[in-house]
Design a protein around this motif. Structure first.
Motif, mmCIF file in Angstrom:
data_model
loop_
_atom_site.group_PDB
_atom_site.id
_atom_site.type_symbol
_atom_site.label_atom_id
_atom_site.label_comp_id
_atom_site.label_asym_id
_atom_site.label_seq_id
_atom_site.Cartn_x
_atom_site.Cartn_y
_atom_site.Cartn_z
ATOM 1 N N SER A 90 0.829 -1.213 0.000
ATOM 2 C CA SER A 90 0.000 0.000 0.000
ATOM 3 C C SER A 90 0.858 1.255 0.000
ATOM 4 O O SER A 90 0.508 2.253 -0.606
ATOM 5 C CB SER A 90 -0.937 0.048 1.202
ATOM 6 N N SER A 91 2.022 1.177 0.695
ATOM 7 C CA SER A 91 2.820 2.395 0.751
ATOM 8 C C SER A 91 3.421 2.700 -0.612
ATOM 9 O O SER A 91 3.634 3.852 -0.959
ATOM 10 C CB SER A 91 3.919 2.264 1.797
ATOM 11 N N LEU A 92 3.662 1.643 -1.405
ATOM 12 C CA LEU A 92 4.113 1.897 -2.780
ATOM 13 C C LEU A 92 3.077 2.733 -3.502
ATOM 14 O O LEU A 92 3.383 3.690 -4.193
ATOM 15 C CB LEU A 92 4.311 0.575 -3.518
ATOM 16 N N LEU B 167 0.946 4.716 -2.152
ATOM 17 C CA LEU B 167 0.955 6.071 -1.591
ATOM 18 C C LEU B 167 2.097 6.896 -2.191
ATOM 19 O O LEU B 167 1.933 8.046 -2.555
ATOM 20 C CB LEU B 167 1.134 6.014 -0.080
ATOM 21 N N ALA B 168 3.264 6.238 -2.287
ATOM 22 C CA ALA B 168 4.413 6.961 -2.807
ATOM 23 C C ALA B 168 4.138 7.444 -4.223
ATOM 24 O O ALA B 168 4.544 8.530 -4.611
ATOM 25 C CB ALA B 168 5.640 6.055 -2.778
ATOM 26 N N ASP C 263 3.094 14.076 -3.886
ATOM 27 C CA ASP C 263 3.017 15.334 -4.627
ATOM 28 C C ASP C 263 4.233 15.512 -5.521
ATOM 29 O O ASP C 263 5.377 15.360 -5.091
ATOM 30 C CB ASP C 263 2.926 16.488 -3.628
ATOM 31 N N ASP C 264 3.974 15.852 -6.760
ATOM 32 C CA ASP C 264 5.040 15.980 -7.737
ATOM 33 C C ASP C 264 5.480 17.436 -7.812
ATOM 34 O O ASP C 264 5.571 18.022 -8.873
ATOM 35 C CB ASP C 264 4.533 15.478 -9.094
ATOM 36 N N VAL D 289 -5.900 12.560 -22.148
ATOM 37 C CA VAL D 289 -6.082 11.928 -20.847
ATOM 38 C C VAL D 289 -4.995 12.397 -19.874
ATOM 39 O O VAL D 289 -5.268 12.722 -18.721
ATOM 40 C CB VAL D 289 -6.050 10.388 -20.992
ATOM 41 N N VAL E 168 -3.123 15.155 -20.014
ATOM 42 C CA VAL E 168 -3.253 16.569 -19.662
ATOM 43 C C VAL E 168 -4.388 16.743 -18.661
ATOM 44 O O VAL E 168 -4.260 17.449 -17.661
ATOM 45 C CB VAL E 168 -3.499 17.421 -20.928
ATOM 46 N N GLN E 169 -5.486 16.051 -18.926
ATOM 47 C CA GLN E 169 -6.636 16.123 -18.042
ATOM 48 C C GLN E 169 -6.287 15.612 -16.646
ATOM 49 O O GLN E 169 -6.771 16.122 -15.648
ATOM 50 C CB GLN E 169 -7.745 15.250 -18.620
ATOM 51 N N MET F 102 11.640 17.332 -11.294
ATOM 52 C CA MET F 102 12.071 16.630 -10.089
ATOM 53 C C MET F 102 12.974 15.461 -10.467
ATOM 54 O O MET F 102 12.627 14.652 -11.312
ATOM 55 C CB MET F 102 10.848 16.123 -9.338
ATOM 56 N N ALA G 112 7.404 8.522 2.537
ATOM 57 C CA ALA G 112 6.029 8.040 2.514
ATOM 58 C C ALA G 112 5.940 6.655 3.119
ATOM 59 O O ALA G 112 5.035 6.354 3.908
ATOM 60 C CB ALA G 112 5.501 8.028 1.086
ATOM 61 N N PHE H 43 3.959 5.670 6.504
ATOM 62 C CA PHE H 43 2.892 4.677 6.459
ATOM 63 C C PHE H 43 3.134 3.595 7.502
ATOM 64 O O PHE H 43 2.230 3.190 8.223
ATOM 65 C CB PHE H 43 2.808 4.065 5.066
ATOM 66 N N VAL I 71 -11.167 19.921 -18.588
ATOM 67 C CA VAL I 71 -10.973 19.802 -17.143
ATOM 68 C C VAL I 71 -12.201 20.347 -16.430
ATOM 69 O O VAL I 71 -12.506 21.527 -16.523
ATOM 70 C CB VAL I 71 -9.722 20.574 -16.692
#
Lengths: 458, 328
Positions: free
Chosen positions: A19-21, A23-24, A28-29, A106, A108-109, B1, B13, B17, B77
């Motif tokens: 699960s943490s994978l 999450l990672a 945030d990028d 997709v 870009v959206q 990044m 992360a 977790f 969007v």
């Protein structure tokens, strides 16, 4: 008991790790890049790096490129980036996809846009600019390059609502008819100079026992597009570039009488059982023949003529002599009258950026320069050309590319971009393709054009 | 990044977790009571529920919401800027000739595919049951399962390939037709039969799945039932009709419904073989075309919602049958 507990513990760890994978991946990028110029470019002082020096040292930075150009053509693209990488120190991450058009939207959206996308349709560029607000306007050095090396018509296709976004990249010429020079010589046929000559030549071929035209429009879910090129080419010749522009922009209805007339002219060839479909079948077989295979019967002498763009050069089997005196070559699809000069229908890609980081702008600048055009020409054995006037035709290797570049750079040429690529998706990538396919399999001209007109989004 | 940044973020992360889960685990194991177990269960279920809500529920609701908004050239969007047009998209699906054809094709697919695939799989399973070459025969029909639908479509596209009667043939079927002295036939072009020829592809792939499940179910029928039937003089077709089929009924239903769901979602075959041309489009493909090629997001969302509505009862029935099967 102990054993069981350890097993539970292991399972828990496994669950947590998995699960943490996830999450990672959601992390945030955040983009911490700054727009300040730092240090001297690694390639400072070299002539080909002159335009890029202003961006400074970009070592360690990466530009992601997303395109529809896939193997094997991608190799020469990557090859042509070497000068950029040497000049700036930045690297280019190339990703090609045959699902590009749909996937780009997709991505870009989904907030996962690439830095750079090569967009082959001005219509898609307009949609992206107007509807997503994600495309970044081209920086000044790019705009200056385009003013210097490209015609105004090309710059206009990269402009939306008076803002210039995307510089042209590659180009192709669609107004070509492929033929076999050796076959022509054996039979004493000559390359036609007018449309009427071409029809007369077709009749000669019928007399000689050859089905003059061969065609194929099957192209997976894009089936039908080669027929749209036929119609566009004839509209340009019959009605002229002004009517063509009005038609593409829907200032006149899609089923305008002028268009009906042009489609009937196309039908005189494509829906003529005496003329098609050399070496494959009858008229309907055009709809199920892959466009890549459409022209191949020329090699067996089963048909004489195949209208297809310059990029068809890549379809001939290895060992085919593509030259003016060889197995196959192409001539300019003749005009129907002298009224409108030399109309050229073509296509090309445009470089749209979704980020204004310095390395991205540097790459945009590089791609719009004459340096890149010539690098690409040198790297490519055949099947690529650009409308960049800084491109030295001598750097192109294949004779068909040279001919294309000459046509594109000819001051008399009236260039128009592929119409279906500029229309709204519902028409240009939808009803125009499917209705033209129905037209080949039996629908009449008026119904076909009426149906497309009805599908135009209001 | 850069990738180092990404790695650092990932490690943070992961550690976070672990810390959170560790705290939950320690706290809940301290609670030995009945409520403690409930808390423990909730602590484990909550994250999955949250992820399901984000990844499944929210997009589903958004798609349904979007299906009430205008057609082409909507802002990509957020549909907030689009014009609300109520049930217009749905009205269009049920009145537009092309879309009606799509619905009709989908109906043909959903009715024929499960019946044919299950029927062939069942007959095959019965015929080869306990025969000498059972393993080889099973492997043969199961092989297509290993091929993706796209791959299968490409294979069959060659089989169906059309050239004029006077040409040399590439397609096997037309080669046979020509050898037998008939005219060649446009398998993928001739409406409405081309839809049937596309269905052959999915049946070819799915029959193996049906055969495997049903064969296992047949083997699970207790021998004494069959022996008793034999003693009563029931044999051959009657044995099949009155003993085999009723005994494996739950498996049959699971197979039928599973294939129905697969069929409702079928996309690859239509896209690869005909690109939806010549009147062969189906719901799942049309949804893709409208959304991502025509940028007709409202209509695309409405089509997706329709698939959802059609699949739901089958899924519910399927799950109930599976439960009953497990309870046995």
């Amino acid at each position: 008991m102990k054993n069981q507990r350890t097993r539970k513990g292991l399972a828990t760890i496994a669950v947590i790790a998995v699960s943490s994978l996830g999450l990672a991946a959601c992390a945030d990028d955040g983009d911490g890049g700054s727009n300040e110029v730092s240090g001297d470019a690694p390639g400072a002082g070299r002539a080909e790096c002159a335009q890029l020096e202003q961006f400074g040292d970009l070592t360690g930075k990466e530009v992601s490129v997303y395109t529809s150009i896939i193997a094997p053509e991608d190799a020469v693209h990557k090859e042509s980036y070497k000068v950029f990488e040497e000049c700036t120190g930045a690297t280019v991450a190339y990703e090609g996809s045959s699902e590009f058009e749909a996937q780009l939207v997709v991505r870009v959206q989904g907030g996962n846009a690439p830095d750079i996308a090569y967009i082959p349709q001005p219509g898609l560029l307009q949609t992206l600019v107007r509807d997503t607000d994600a495309v970044v306007a081209a920086p000044d050095p790019v705009s200056e390059n385009v003013d210097e090396f490209f015609g105004e018509d090309w710059k206009a296709y990269g402009t939306v609502d008076d803002t210039f976004y995307a510089a042209p990249l590659g180009a192709n010429v669609k107004s070509f008819v492929w033929y076999s020079p050796s076959m022509f010589e054996e039979n004493g046929w000559e390359v036609p100079q007018t449309w009427d000559d071409m029809v007369a030549l077709s009749d000669d071929m019928v007399d000689a026992g050859v089905d003059p035209w061969c065609a194929g429009i099957e192209s997976g879910d894009a089936t039908g597009w080669p027929t749209t090129d036929w119609l566009e080419d004839v509209v340009l010749r019959d009605a002229g570039p002004d009517v063509y522009d009005q038609w593409v922009n829907h200032e006149i209805p899609f089923n305008d009488p002028a268009i009906v007339e042009s489609l009937d002219r196309v039908g005189d060839i494509l829906k003529n059982d005496d003329y098609v479909n050399g070496g494959i079948g009858d008229v309907k077989s055009i709809a199920t023949t892959a466009f890549q295979e459409g022209g191949l019967p020329i090699l067996d002498g089963e048909c004489g003529l195949h209208r297809q763009a310059s990029f068809y050069a890549a379809q001939w089997p290895e060992g085919t002599d593509v030259s003016e005196t060889g197995d196959v070559f192409a001539f300019y699809l003749p005009t129907t009258s002298d009224e409108f000069g030399t109309p050229v229908l073509g296509g090309g890609e445009f470089v749209a950026a979704f980020s204004d980081r310095p390395e991205v702008q540097a790459f945009q600048t590089y791609l719009s320069s004459d340096v890149w055009a010539n690098e690409k020409a040198i790297a490519t054995p055949g099947g690529w050309v650009s409308a960049n006037t800084g491109l030295d035709i001598a750097n192109l290797k294949s004779p068909i590319d040279k001919l294309s570049a000459e046509i594109l750079q000819d001051p008399e040429a009236v260039f128009r971009f592929d119409g279906s690529d500029q229309m709204p998706g519902a028409v240009g990538a939808g009803s125009f393709w499917s209705e033209m396919t129905n037209w080949i399999t039996g629908a009449d001209t008026q119904t076909t054009l009426d149906n497309i007109e009805d599908s135009w989004p209001s | 990044m850069s990738s180092t940044d990404k790695l650092v973020q990932m490690v943070i992360a992961v550690v976070l977790f672990f810390a959170v889960m560790g705290v939950i685990l320690i706290l809940t194991t301290k609670l030995r009571s009945r409520t403690g177990e409930k808390v423990q269960a909730a602590a484990f279920i909550a994250p999955s529920l949250l992820l399901i809500a984000i990844g499944l529920l929210y997009p589903a609701l958004r798609t349904i919401y979007q299906s009430f908004f205008g057609s082409a050239y909507e802002p990509l969007v957020g549909s907030e800027g689009g014009t609300f047009n109520g049930l217009d998209n749905y009205r269009q699906i049920f009145t537009n000739d092309d879309l009606l054809q799509v619905l009709q094709n989908t109906a043909v697919w959903v009715v024929l595919t499960p019946l044919l695939a299950t029927g062939i799989g069942l007959v095959y399973a019965v015929l080869i049951d306990r025969s000498r070459f059972e393993k080889v025969a099973k492997a043969l029909i199961f092989l297509p399962m290993a091929i993706s639908l796209v791959g299968a479509s490409i294979i069959w596209k060659f089989v169906y390939d059309y050239k004029g009667s006077d040409q040399s043939q590439l397609g096997v079927l037309n080669g046979l037709l020509k050898a037998a002295g008939f005219d060649t036939y446009r398998f993928l072009l001739t409406e409405p039969w081309n839809t049937l020829f596309l269905i052959v592809i999915i049946v070819w792939v799915q029959a193996g799945f049906a055969m495997t499940i049903l064969s296992a179910a047949i083997k699970a029928i207790p021998d004494d039932i069959i022996e008793a039937a034999r003693l009563d003089g029931v044999n051959g077709l009657k044995l099949f009709r009155y003993i085999t089929v009723p005994s494996i009924r739950p498996s049959l239903i699971v197979v039928l419904t599973t294939i129905s769901i697969t069929t409702l979602k079928v996309f690859d075959i239509v896209r690869t073989a005909t690109g939806g041309q010549f009147g062969t489009s189906v719901l799942a493909y049309e949804f893709y075309v409208q959304s991502f090629r025509s940028f007709n997001f409202g209509l695309g969302a409405a089509l997706a919602t329709l698939i959802f509505v059609l699949v739901t009862p089958i899924v519910v029935y399927n799950i109930r049958q599976m439960r009953r099967l497990e309870a046995r």
